[in-house]
Design a protein around this motif. Sequence first.
Motif, PDB file in Angstrom:
ATOM      1  N   ALA A  42      11.211  -9.615   8.091  1.00  6.55           N
ATOM      2  CA  ALA A  42      11.130  -9.190   6.701  1.00  6.55           C
ATOM      3  C   ALA A  42      10.027  -8.148   6.576  1.00  6.55           C
ATOM      4  N   ILE A  43       9.979  -7.493   5.417  1.00  3.47           N
ATOM      5  CA  ILE A  43       8.883  -6.564   5.154  1.00  3.47           C
ATOM      6  C   ILE A  43       7.904  -7.267   4.231  1.00  3.47           C
ATOM      7  N   TYR A  44       6.676  -7.379   4.694  1.00  7.03           N
ATOM      8  CA  TYR A  44       5.647  -8.059   3.920  1.00  7.03           C
ATOM      9  C   TYR A  44       4.619  -7.026   3.501  1.00  7.03           C
ATOM     10  N   GLY A  45       4.303  -6.997   2.214  1.00  6.67           N
ATOM     11  CA  GLY A  45       3.380  -5.982   1.730  1.00  6.67           C
ATOM     12  C   GLY A  45       2.019  -6.535   1.370  1.00  6.67           C
ATOM     13  N   PHE A  46       0.986  -5.741   1.659  1.00 15.56           N
ATOM     14  CA  PHE A  46      -0.355  -6.012   1.130  1.00 15.56           C
ATOM     15  C   PHE A  46      -0.576  -4.980   0.048  1.00 15.56           C
ATOM     16  N   LEU A  47      -0.616  -5.422  -1.200  1.00 15.62           N
ATOM     17  CA  LEU A  47      -0.829  -4.489  -2.296  1.00 15.62           C
ATOM     18  C   LEU A  47      -2.243  -4.680  -2.812  1.00 15.62           C
ATOM     19  N   GLY A  48      -2.967  -3.579  -2.940  1.00 11.23           N
ATOM     20  CA  GLY A  48      -4.323  -3.704  -3.451  1.00 11.23           C
ATOM     21  C   GLY A  48      -4.975  -2.344  -3.550  1.00 11.23           C
ATOM     22  N   PRO A  49      -6.010  -2.244  -4.399  1.00  6.61           N
ATOM     23  CA  PRO A  49      -6.712  -0.961  -4.515  1.00  6.61           C
ATOM     24  C   PRO A  49      -7.516  -0.675  -3.243  1.00  6.61           C
ATOM     25  N   ASN A  50      -8.060   0.544  -3.155  1.00  9.86           N
ATOM     26  CA  ASN A  50      -8.904   0.871  -2.001  1.00  9.86           C
ATOM     27  C   ASN A  50     -10.084  -0.091  -1.949  1.00  9.86           C
ATOM     28  N   GLY A  51     -10.401  -0.553  -0.757  1.00  6.65           N
ATOM     29  CA  GLY A  51     -11.536  -1.455  -0.608  1.00  6.65           C
ATOM     30  C   GLY A  51     -11.206  -2.890  -0.940  1.00  6.65           C
ATOM     31  N   SER A  52      -9.902  -3.220  -1.059  1.00 11.90           N
ATOM     32  CA  SER A  52      -9.550  -4.592  -1.404  1.00 11.90           C
ATOM     33  C   SER A  52      -9.435  -5.472  -0.160  1.00 11.90           C
ATOM     34  N   GLY A  53      -9.552  -4.869   1.024  1.00  5.78           N
ATOM     35  CA  GLY A  53      -9.515  -5.662   2.251  1.00  5.78           C
ATOM     36  C   GLY A  53      -8.202  -5.582   2.998  1.00  5.78           C
ATOM     37  N   GLU A 210       7.249  -2.752  -4.418  1.00  5.74           N
ATOM     38  CA  GLU A 210       8.442  -3.359  -4.990  1.00  5.74           C
ATOM     39  C   GLU A 210       9.572  -3.500  -3.965  1.00  5.74           C
ATOM     40  N   ARG A 211       9.558  -2.657  -2.955  1.00  6.82           N
ATOM     41  CA  ARG A 211      10.623  -2.708  -1.938  1.00  6.82           C
ATOM     42  C   ARG A 211      10.395  -3.809  -0.901  1.00  6.82           C
ATOM     43  N   CYS A 212       9.193  -4.380  -0.879  1.00  7.10           N
ATOM     44  CA  CYS A 212       8.900  -5.391   0.135  1.00  7.10           C
ATOM     45  C   CYS A 212       9.644  -6.692  -0.178  1.00  7.10           C
ATOM     46  N   HIS A 213       9.950  -7.446   0.886  1.00  6.71           N
ATOM     47  CA  HIS A 213      10.570  -8.746   0.673  1.00  6.71           C
ATOM     48  C   HIS A 213       9.585  -9.724   0.057  1.00  6.71           C
ATOM     49  N   ARG A 214       8.351  -9.642   0.541  1.00  7.41           N
ATOM     50  CA  ARG A 214       7.285 -10.484  -0.018  1.00  7.41           C
ATOM     51  C   ARG A 214       6.021  -9.661  -0.126  1.00  7.41           C
ATOM     52  N   LEU A 215       5.122 -10.106  -0.981  1.00  5.35           N
ATOM     53  CA  LEU A 215       3.902  -9.360  -1.251  1.00  5.35           C
ATOM     54  C   LEU A 215       2.707 -10.285  -1.343  1.00  5.35           C
ATOM     55  N   ALA A 216       1.559  -9.753  -0.971  1.00  4.23           N
ATOM     56  CA  ALA A 216       0.306 -10.427  -1.313  1.00  4.23           C
ATOM     57  C   ALA A 216      -0.520  -9.402  -2.070  1.00  4.23           C
ATOM     58  N   ILE A 217      -0.989  -9.764  -3.246  1.00  3.43           N
ATOM     59  CA  ILE A 217      -1.833  -8.837  -3.994  1.00  3.43           C
ATOM     60  C   ILE A 217      -3.283  -9.156  -3.666  1.00  3.43           C
ATOM     61  N   LEU A 218      -3.959  -8.188  -3.095  1.00  2.00           N
ATOM     62  CA  LEU A 218      -5.333  -8.374  -2.642  1.00  2.00           C
ATOM     63  C   LEU A 218      -6.289  -7.666  -3.578  1.00  2.00           C
ATOM     64  N   ASP A 219      -7.401  -8.319  -3.834  1.00  2.00           N
ATOM     65  CA  ASP A 219      -8.433  -7.708  -4.660  1.00  2.00           C
ATOM     66  C   ASP A 219      -9.774  -8.279  -4.240  1.00  2.00           C
ATOM     67  N   HIS A 220     -10.711  -7.401  -3.914  1.00  2.00           N
ATOM     68  CA  HIS A 220     -12.023  -7.821  -3.427  1.00  2.00           C
ATOM     69  C   HIS A 220     -11.916  -8.843  -2.297  1.00  2.00           C
TER      70      HIS A 220
END
Lengths: 325, 371
Positions: A42-53, A210-220
């Motif tokens: 699957a395609i797994y996404g890490f979504l987060g602003p710059n510097g979110s890890g 949005e195209r990823c099968h699953r996502l993790a939203i990262l912040d700090h």
Amino acid sequence: MSRPPEIEQTGERLAVRTRGLTRRFGSLTAVDHVDLAIPRNAIYGFLGPNGSGKSTTIRMLCGLLTPSAGEAEVLGLPVPREAEALKHKIGYMTQRFSLYEDLTVRENLDFVARIYCLNTTQRGTRIALLLDAYHLEHMADQRAGTLSGGEKQRLSLAAATLHEPELLFLDEPTSAVDPQSRRDFWENLFRLVDAGTTILVSTHYMDEAERCHRLAILDHGVVRAEGTPYRLMADMAAVVVEVQAQDYRQIRAALRALPQVLSVAQIGARLRVLLNREAADPEAMVHDALHRAGVAAEVAIVKPSLEDVFVTATQATGRADGAAA
Amino acid sequence: MNRCFMRLFAIMRKEVQQLTRDRLTLGMVVGIPMMQMILFGYAINTDVRHLHAAVADAARTQLSRQLVADVQATQVVDVIRRVQTAEQLRQLLDRGDIAVGIVIPRDFEKRLQESRRRDGRTAAQLLVDGSDPIVLGAARGLTGLRLSQDTDRHEPPRVPLFEVRNFYNPERRSAVFVVPGLIGVILTMTMAMFTAVAIVRERERGNLEMLINTPVSSLELMIGKVLPFVAIGLVQVTLIMLLGMWLFHVPVSGRVADVYLAALLFIAANLTLGLLISTLAQTQFQAMQMTIFFFLPSILLSGFMFPFEGMPRAAQYIAELLPLTHFVRLIRGIMLRGAELGLMAGELRALAIFMAVTMAIAVLRFSKRLD
């Protein structure tokens, strides 16, 4: 042998599993106790602003960085201990073009193929296949430095998948390409997944996430939300109200005064307002607030977008005006 | 896991491909030797003290001992050995142990008396390593020496006390002395810099970020990057020798194979130094600065420009740590004195140790991790 059987089982099903993965740089905690269970194929996404890890997490999973705490298992191999064995099974596409600009497209692919010890026949077939699949044939003897952003990206992807890795890491892959190239690029990724590859992609673009099968939203360095884009939007801890009016300055002031409002952002000729779920009837609430302020406006509840999910997840700690920046 | 030489060759192959497209580096490979050759083709002279000397005193009289004491008192030479025959002096000279040999014949006293006559012979002889024009000049200064206990002070000798026998460089040409050392200077300048820059460039351009995610090992990467430069170094050695022979008629007294063997070891030592620098420098510019930081003491202290013997003790200790010092001794020994490599095992050992130590530190410092 001495490992608990439970891990061995999950190692089969999951491409990546981390527990309490943490990385500190001095006093900064770049990645803070991240637990991940990334399924295969699957395609797994890490979504987060710059510097979110995002990058730090990927680098730990590749075995390039040693975690300060916690553990990670990638393709059933504990990292960073088994990092060298892992390197035969993974592909990595860097954010910046990292092939040799003074070598031609074919020479670059040939170099990478030799690095992975492909024999002459394998090299020939794989390179021919990839040149064809990524539309690089007609520029095979051109120096990589003369390629456009989209072409370089295709070459990078070809190089990263040359040895047919089980797991592919993509670090902000489309930050330097135009929308059409991005669409084509994602087509390629889905083709790879169909062929059995697992893909980990970090991004700060919503359409990409949005195209990823699953996502993790990262912040700090913290995972704020995790799941399929659909579920993330459905389960969002906020309601989205769209406001259409003439004078947005006044409306903003009125809306910000409401304690339930999480964020106000202007999108074209509309204002997108995020309210937390405490509001019983958010539509009426916004309507009343605007009426009190003496502004005429159209108010309607709309379907949340991934950006709304992202804003809600990353701004859960306090209220902020998204359009203020 | 099976060893895969393919990766090593892949890196070498790529390095050669890149080199053939890098006009600046290619230009430097040829340009630096040509330029240096012309710049240094002329002599650098200076005052010399404390040259190592040995004495073969066949006379063994009070006067002959006085002569040795007087020569010592000039501080130009330090007598470090006493031997029986002139032949033994010649051997010490061949090995590079001494720069000056003092021969006092059996009939020294008689010759001294004769030296007052117009047709007299010189009383004693100086054997000089004339391959170094500075040493030769200093030795010639000794010929004007007058014995302090001379019996007849009123009648000055008409013939100099010493006859100077100049070995290895009969025509006293500086270029003969400079060119062999120049091989070392040019290799020091180019080899360390080329490798340091080649690796740092990969880091600067982001290539290393890609490479560390592949199965390439640090050692494969380092050796693969370095080996093509060994070939370049040998091309430079050939170029300098040919230019030296053609422009300055520099002889190669020893075996050419020995020249290449010594050069090979020296090239390797400089390449490992380049690797070490590449693990310290973040940018190509820093890498060049560090190379120059190393290059300057090398050129000044190695004995290439100024005789080793003339330097203060502290400087000599530092010089012993520099590979160029050992290579200058080696290459002058081979090219000018025709010495065999086996005679200078100590210098070879010093180079090998330098190489092993820098390589070890470089490999330890070069990590495939980012932290």
